[in-house]
Scaffold this motif. Structure first.
Motif, PDB file in Angstrom:
ATOM      1  N   ILE A  49       0.833  -1.203   0.000  1.00 14.69           N
ATOM      2  CA  ILE A  49       0.000   0.000   0.000  1.00 14.69           C
ATOM      3  C   ILE A  49       0.871   1.257   0.000  1.00 14.69           C
ATOM      4  O   ILE A  49       0.516   2.283  -0.600  1.00 14.69           O
ATOM      5  CB  ILE A  49      -0.990   0.003   1.199  1.00 14.69           C
ATOM      6  N   GLN A  50       2.025   1.167   0.647  1.00 15.70           N
ATOM      7  CA  GLN A  50       2.978   2.277   0.643  1.00 15.70           C
ATOM      8  C   GLN A  50       3.348   2.655  -0.783  1.00 15.70           C
ATOM      9  O   GLN A  50       3.314   3.828  -1.167  1.00 15.70           O
ATOM     10  CB  GLN A  50       4.224   1.841   1.416  1.00 15.70           C
ATOM     11  N   GLY A  51       3.690   1.649  -1.589  1.00 11.75           N
ATOM     12  CA  GLY A  51       4.059   1.916  -2.974  1.00 11.75           C
ATOM     13  C   GLY A  51       2.928   2.552  -3.749  1.00 11.75           C
ATOM     14  O   GLY A  51       3.139   3.478  -4.541  1.00 11.75           O
ATOM     15  N   MET A  52       1.706   2.092  -3.504  1.00  6.71           N
ATOM     16  CA  MET A  52       0.550   2.629  -4.231  1.00  6.71           C
ATOM     17  C   MET A  52       0.275   4.078  -3.855  1.00  6.71           C
ATOM     18  O   MET A  52      -0.021   4.917  -4.722  1.00  6.71           O
ATOM     19  CB  MET A  52      -0.676   1.754  -3.953  1.00  6.71           C
ATOM     20  N   VAL A  88      10.779  -2.024  -4.665  1.00  3.54           N
ATOM     21  CA  VAL A  88      11.394  -1.660  -5.940  1.00  3.54           C
ATOM     22  C   VAL A  88      10.568  -0.560  -6.614  1.00  3.54           C
ATOM     23  O   VAL A  88      11.123   0.388  -7.180  1.00  3.54           O
ATOM     24  CB  VAL A  88      11.539  -2.891  -6.851  1.00  3.54           C
ATOM     25  N   LEU A  89       9.244  -0.671  -6.541  1.00  5.93           N
ATOM     26  CA  LEU A  89       8.390   0.358  -7.108  1.00  5.93           C
ATOM     27  C   LEU A  89       8.669   1.713  -6.461  1.00  5.93           C
ATOM     28  O   LEU A  89       8.814   2.736  -7.147  1.00  5.93           O
ATOM     29  CB  LEU A  89       6.920  -0.011  -6.924  1.00  5.93           C
ATOM     30  N   LEU A 100      20.632   5.685 -14.386  1.00  6.74           N
ATOM     31  CA  LEU A 100      21.909   5.426 -13.722  1.00  6.74           C
ATOM     32  C   LEU A 100      22.029   3.991 -13.218  1.00  6.74           C
ATOM     33  O   LEU A 100      23.149   3.495 -13.031  1.00  6.74           O
ATOM     34  CB  LEU A 100      22.088   6.375 -12.534  1.00  6.74           C
ATOM     35  N   PHE A 101      20.909   3.321 -12.995  1.00  2.00           N
ATOM     36  CA  PHE A 101      20.924   2.058 -12.265  1.00  2.00           C
ATOM     37  C   PHE A 101      20.646   0.857 -13.153  1.00  2.00           C
ATOM     38  O   PHE A 101      19.759   0.880 -14.006  1.00  2.00           O
ATOM     39  CB  PHE A 101      19.916   2.121 -11.116  1.00  2.00           C
ATOM     40  N   SER A 102      21.410  -0.199 -12.904  1.00  2.00           N
ATOM     41  CA  SER A 102      21.229  -1.452 -13.641  1.00  2.00           C
ATOM     42  C   SER A 102      20.059  -2.257 -13.102  1.00  2.00           C
ATOM     43  O   SER A 102      19.497  -3.090 -13.818  1.00  2.00           O
ATOM     44  CB  SER A 102      22.510  -2.291 -13.569  1.00  2.00           C
ATOM     45  N   GLY A 103      19.711  -2.038 -11.838  1.00  6.62           N
ATOM     46  CA  GLY A 103      18.592  -2.768 -11.255  1.00  6.62           C
ATOM     47  C   GLY A 103      18.447  -2.481  -9.775  1.00  6.62           C
ATOM     48  O   GLY A 103      19.239  -1.738  -9.185  1.00  6.62           O
ATOM     49  N   HIS A 104      17.418  -3.068  -9.189  1.00  4.26           N
ATOM     50  CA  HIS A 104      17.034  -2.768  -7.812  1.00  4.26           C
ATOM     51  C   HIS A 104      16.672  -4.049  -7.061  1.00  4.26           C
ATOM     52  O   HIS A 104      16.102  -4.973  -7.639  1.00  4.26           O
ATOM     53  CB  HIS A 104      15.808  -1.843  -7.792  1.00  4.26           C
ATOM     54  N   PHE A 105      16.979  -4.046  -5.768  1.00  4.65           N
ATOM     55  CA  PHE A 105      16.543  -5.112  -4.867  1.00  4.65           C
ATOM     56  C   PHE A 105      15.843  -4.488  -3.670  1.00  4.65           C
ATOM     57  O   PHE A 105      16.239  -3.415  -3.190  1.00  4.65           O
ATOM     58  CB  PHE A 105      17.739  -5.940  -4.359  1.00  4.65           C
TER      59      PHE A 105
END
Length: 238
Positions: free
Chosen positions: A88-91, A132-133, A152-157
């Motif tokens: 819900i935080q992401g939303m 990640v969102l 700038l970023f290749s990916g996220h965890f």
């Protein structure tokens, strides 16, 4: 001028809060926005199946009959990393960023270093307790003239890979990226995370910012600014 800390990583892994962005900003702006807007967001979307599922999961996890919104706000106050809260935080943050009511934040020294390293070809990855969102929204909505820095970023965890204070998380990240842990350089302000990463075989740097009130820790090499780091195997990144 003090000598720079020199490393030769193949990949750089970065924490966000207190490391490349302001912890007080995240607390005062992002979490304040979430606390103030979560009840209204849920009330306006009670018929949304995704919101209904989050509320149901919240009650199941809490194991009581309290109003799930009340439970979510309680978890937020406790800084509990509960999956329904993370969803819900992401939303709520999506709505805030998309409407322009929220903006991200970066320390100038961190942004300059990340741009330099990216231009030199250094793969940059993020590991944060925020979803990640949430991370991608944060980087996509920096104040002008910075703007969108997701490139700038290749990916996220996030913590779906494991808790940041648990050693196996860092082994999983190295495996997911396909890099030797000894070549995965991790920056964080949190000594507990650095202990876990070190145990997994990662070289680490403790980011100690005076404005954050971060205390030094003799167990780790430390910097007060990303200008103090040199990546020797990426000549253009120095």
């Amino acid at each position: 001028m003090a000598a720079k800390l020199t490393f030769a990583p193949d990949v750089v892994l970065l924490d966000i809060e207190g490391t490349i962005a302001s912890q007080p900003y995240v607390t005062a702006v992002l979490y304040s926005y979430l606390r103030d807007n979560l009840p209204g967001y849920v009330a306006a979307r009670r018929d949304d199946p995704v919101v209904q599922e989050i509320l149901s999961d919240t009650q199941a996890l809490a194991g009581d009959d309290r109003d799930p919104v009340e439970t979510l706000l309680g978890w937020l106050a406790e800084d509990r990393k509960a999956p329904p809260l993370k969803k819900i935080q992401g939303m709520v943050w999506v709505d805030g960023f998309e409407t322009g009511r929220l903006k991200g934040h970066m320390y100038d020294d961190a942004l300059a270093a990340l741009k330099r390293w990216h231009a030199a070809g250094v793969p940059l990855w993020i590991f944060s307790s925020g979803s990640v969102l949430s991370q991608t929204l944060f980087f996509a909505n920096q104040p002008e003239p910075t703007g969108d820095i997701r490139f700038l970023f290749s990916g996220h965890f996030d913590t779906d890979i494991g808790a940041k204070v648990e050693t196996p998380s860092y082994g999983r990240i190295a495996a997911a990226i396909g890099v030797d842990p000894a070549k995965l350089l991790f920056f964080s302000d949190n000594p507990r995370e650095l202990v876990a990463a070190t145990a997994a075989g990662l070289p680490v740097v403790h980011v100690v910012r005076a404005e954050e009130g971060t205390a030094s820790d003799p167990r780790f090499p430390e910097i007060a600014s990303f200008a103090e780091v040199e990546l020797s195997n990426w000549p253009k990144a120095a």
